[in-house]
Design a protein around this motif. Structure first.
Motif, PDB file in Angstrom:
ATOM      1  N   ILE A  23       0.843  -1.203   0.000  1.00  0.00           N
ATOM      2  CA  ILE A  23       0.000   0.000   0.000  1.00  0.00           C
ATOM      3  C   ILE A  23       0.878   1.254   0.000  1.00  0.00           C
ATOM      4  O   ILE A  23       0.632   2.197  -0.746  1.00  0.00           O
ATOM      5  CB  ILE A  23      -0.966  -0.015   1.210  1.00  0.00           C
ATOM      6  CG1 ILE A  23      -2.004  -1.121   1.037  1.00  0.00           C
ATOM      7  CG2 ILE A  23      -1.651   1.341   1.390  1.00  0.00           C
ATOM      8  CD1 ILE A  23      -2.842  -1.389   2.267  1.00  0.00           C
ATOM      9  N   TYR A  24       1.922   1.252   0.834  1.00  0.00           N
ATOM     10  CA  TYR A  24       2.841   2.394   0.886  1.00  0.00           C
ATOM     11  C   TYR A  24       3.506   2.610  -0.473  1.00  0.00           C
ATOM     12  O   TYR A  24       3.584   3.744  -0.957  1.00  0.00           O
ATOM     13  CB  TYR A  24       3.898   2.162   1.972  1.00  0.00           C
ATOM     14  CG  TYR A  24       4.984   3.197   1.972  1.00  0.00           C
ATOM     15  CD1 TYR A  24       4.753   4.471   2.491  1.00  0.00           C
ATOM     16  CD2 TYR A  24       6.244   2.915   1.449  1.00  0.00           C
ATOM     17  CE1 TYR A  24       5.739   5.437   2.487  1.00  0.00           C
ATOM     18  CE2 TYR A  24       7.238   3.875   1.429  1.00  0.00           C
ATOM     19  CZ  TYR A  24       6.983   5.129   1.952  1.00  0.00           C
ATOM     20  OH  TYR A  24       7.964   6.075   1.929  1.00  0.00           O
ATOM     21  N   SER A  25       3.948   1.537  -1.118  1.00  0.00           N
ATOM     22  CA  SER A  25       4.602   1.650  -2.435  1.00  0.00           C
ATOM     23  C   SER A  25       3.621   2.184  -3.471  1.00  0.00           C
ATOM     24  O   SER A  25       3.987   3.027  -4.304  1.00  0.00           O
ATOM     25  CB  SER A  25       5.138   0.295  -2.889  1.00  0.00           C
ATOM     26  OG  SER A  25       6.109  -0.164  -2.000  1.00  0.00           O
ATOM     27  N   PHE A  26       2.391   1.722  -3.441  1.00  0.00           N
ATOM     28  CA  PHE A  26       1.382   2.169  -4.392  1.00  0.00           C
ATOM     29  C   PHE A  26       1.089   3.655  -4.212  1.00  0.00           C
ATOM     30  O   PHE A  26       1.019   4.411  -5.176  1.00  0.00           O
ATOM     31  CB  PHE A  26       0.110   1.327  -4.237  1.00  0.00           C
ATOM     32  CG  PHE A  26      -0.973   1.682  -5.204  1.00  0.00           C
ATOM     33  CD1 PHE A  26      -0.853   1.348  -6.544  1.00  0.00           C
ATOM     34  CD2 PHE A  26      -2.114   2.363  -4.781  1.00  0.00           C
ATOM     35  CE1 PHE A  26      -1.851   1.674  -7.443  1.00  0.00           C
ATOM     36  CE2 PHE A  26      -3.113   2.699  -5.670  1.00  0.00           C
ATOM     37  CZ  PHE A  26      -2.977   2.349  -7.009  1.00  0.00           C
ATOM     38  N   ILE A  27       0.935   4.072  -2.952  1.00  0.00           N
ATOM     39  CA  ILE A  27       0.667   5.488  -2.679  1.00  0.00           C
ATOM     40  C   ILE A  27       1.860   6.346  -3.104  1.00  0.00           C
ATOM     41  O   ILE A  27       1.681   7.419  -3.681  1.00  0.00           O
ATOM     42  CB  ILE A  27       0.321   5.691  -1.185  1.00  0.00           C
ATOM     43  CG1 ILE A  27      -1.051   5.071  -0.895  1.00  0.00           C
ATOM     44  CG2 ILE A  27       0.319   7.173  -0.809  1.00  0.00           C
ATOM     45  CD1 ILE A  27      -1.431   5.040   0.561  1.00  0.00           C
ATOM     46  N   SER A  28       3.074   5.879  -2.862  1.00  0.00           N
ATOM     47  CA  SER A  28       4.273   6.623  -3.290  1.00  0.00           C
ATOM     48  C   SER A  28       4.307   6.757  -4.806  1.00  0.00           C
ATOM     49  O   SER A  28       4.637   7.823  -5.337  1.00  0.00           O
ATOM     50  CB  SER A  28       5.537   5.921  -2.811  1.00  0.00           C
ATOM     51  OG  SER A  28       5.606   5.931  -1.418  1.00  0.00           O
ATOM     52  N   LEU A  82       1.731   6.701  -6.854  1.00  0.00           N
ATOM     53  CA  LEU A  82       0.689   7.646  -7.249  1.00  0.00           C
ATOM     54  C   LEU A  82       1.101   9.089  -6.950  1.00  0.00           C
ATOM     55  O   LEU A  82       0.814  10.001  -7.723  1.00  0.00           O
ATOM     56  CB  LEU A  82      -0.628   7.330  -6.534  1.00  0.00           C
ATOM     57  CG  LEU A  82      -1.360   6.056  -6.947  1.00  0.00           C
ATOM     58  CD1 LEU A  82      -2.608   5.871  -6.096  1.00  0.00           C
ATOM     59  CD2 LEU A  82      -1.707   6.056  -8.412  1.00  0.00           C
ATOM     60  N   HIS A  83       1.781   9.287  -5.834  1.00  0.00           N
ATOM     61  CA  HIS A  83       2.212  10.631  -5.440  1.00  0.00           C
ATOM     62  C   HIS A  83       3.258  11.200  -6.419  1.00  0.00           C
ATOM     63  O   HIS A  83       3.283  12.410  -6.670  1.00  0.00           O
ATOM     64  CB  HIS A  83       2.770  10.598  -4.020  1.00  0.00           C
ATOM     65  CG  HIS A  83       3.144  11.932  -3.473  1.00  0.00           C
ATOM     66  ND1 HIS A  83       2.322  13.028  -3.540  1.00  0.00           N
ATOM     67  CD2 HIS A  83       4.274  12.360  -2.842  1.00  0.00           C
ATOM     68  CE1 HIS A  83       2.906  14.059  -2.978  1.00  0.00           C
ATOM     69  NE2 HIS A  83       4.107  13.684  -2.544  1.00  0.00           N
ATOM     70  N   ASN A  84       4.082  10.329  -6.984  1.00  0.00           N
ATOM     71  CA  ASN A  84       5.136  10.767  -7.899  1.00  0.00           C
ATOM     72  C   ASN A  84       4.647  10.888  -9.343  1.00  0.00           C
ATOM     73  O   ASN A  84       5.396  11.354 -10.195  1.00  0.00           O
ATOM     74  CB  ASN A  84       6.334   9.814  -7.836  1.00  0.00           C
ATOM     75  CG  ASN A  84       7.022   9.857  -6.486  1.00  0.00           C
ATOM     76  OD1 ASN A  84       7.004  10.883  -5.808  1.00  0.00           O
ATOM     77  ND2 ASN A  84       7.608   8.743  -6.083  1.00  0.00           N
ATOM     78  N   LYS A 101      -0.217  14.659 -12.449  1.00  0.00           N
ATOM     79  CA  LYS A 101      -1.620  14.785 -12.032  1.00  0.00           C
ATOM     80  C   LYS A 101      -2.595  14.327 -13.122  1.00  0.00           C
ATOM     81  O   LYS A 101      -3.618  13.728 -12.823  1.00  0.00           O
ATOM     82  CB  LYS A 101      -1.939  16.237 -11.638  1.00  0.00           C
ATOM     83  CG  LYS A 101      -1.083  16.767 -10.516  1.00  0.00           C
ATOM     84  CD  LYS A 101      -1.267  15.945  -9.269  1.00  0.00           C
ATOM     85  CE  LYS A 101      -0.371  16.494  -8.156  1.00  0.00           C
ATOM     86  NZ  LYS A 101      -0.107  15.569  -7.108  1.00  0.00           N
ATOM     87  N   LEU A 157      -2.644  10.557 -13.179  1.00  0.00           N
ATOM     88  CA  LEU A 157      -3.335  10.090 -11.985  1.00  0.00           C
ATOM     89  C   LEU A 157      -4.851  10.228 -12.153  1.00  0.00           C
ATOM     90  O   LEU A 157      -5.606   9.308 -11.815  1.00  0.00           O
ATOM     91  CB  LEU A 157      -2.864  10.877 -10.761  1.00  0.00           C
ATOM     92  CG  LEU A 157      -3.454  10.478  -9.419  1.00  0.00           C
ATOM     93  CD1 LEU A 157      -3.123   9.026  -9.116  1.00  0.00           C
ATOM     94  CD2 LEU A 157      -2.935  11.390  -8.324  1.00  0.00           C
TER      95      LEU A 157
END
Length: 185
Positions: free
Chosen positions: A23-28, A30-32, A35, A38
């Motif tokens: 989950i952390y890797s996926f959110i990272s 998406l954050h990078n 826009k 995304l």
């Protein structure tokens, strides 16, 4: 004994840690992302969820419709038996015992039992069992009428009809010559 329980405790912990890292890797990731990319991914995901949901609803409705004819056929047996018993009672004005009723209508009740097992919802099955238990011992006629009313409501619900606004005993009152008769007993 303790040696066997240690791996059983470690496995769920490893699964939880792996899930949290994913989950952390996926959110990272998406954050990078840009826009616009995304927004495109989110829109595609929402669209896919909508398609899956609508297909699931369509399939559910299709299955329900295919079972409807079989349910109506089974439930008609119950309606026919109740109608015959009501007509007999009007002519004789003498009530049959529950044992006589189940003996006289054994074939219909056997068909009804088979059909209820195959096609009915749990609510109908429970209402039918309650009706049968009311008829297995000494009961006053009002209890039996209320049990029939409960089966009618369960059948209506199973066929997709709403029972909203119906009071206790309303359906069975339709079949009584004096609808207030149920309250008098």
């Amino acid at each position: 004994m303790k040696i066997k329980t240690i791996p059983l405790l470690i496995i769920p912990i490893i699964i939880i840690i792996t899930a949290l890292y994913s989950i952390y890797s996926f959110i990272s990731m998406l954050h990078n992302m840009e826009k616009t990319a995304l927004a495109t991914i989110i829109a595609a995901f929402i669209g896919l969820c909508g398609i899956i949901f609508s297909q699931w609803q369509s399939k559910k409705r299709e299955i329900s419709e295919s079972h409807r004819e079989n349910k109506i056929e089974v439930y008609q047996i119950f309606f026919d038996v109740v109608r015959e018993l009501r007509d007999q009672q009007r002519m004789n004005s003498e009530l049959s015992t529950p044992e006589e009723i189940f003996e006289n209508y054994k074939d219909q009740f056997d068909k009804l039992n088979d059909g209820i097992v195959l096609w009915s919802s749990p609510k109908v099955i429970k209402a039918w069992l309650k009706f049968k238990s009311h008829n297995s011992g000494p009961n006053n006629p009002e209890d039996i009428l209320i049990a029939v009313d409960n089966v009618y409501k369960a059948i209506r619900s199973d066929l997709g009809n709403s029972n909203f606004g119906l009071q206790h005993g309303d359906i069975i009152k339709m079949y009584l010559s004096d609808p207030n008769e149920l309250k008098k007993k």
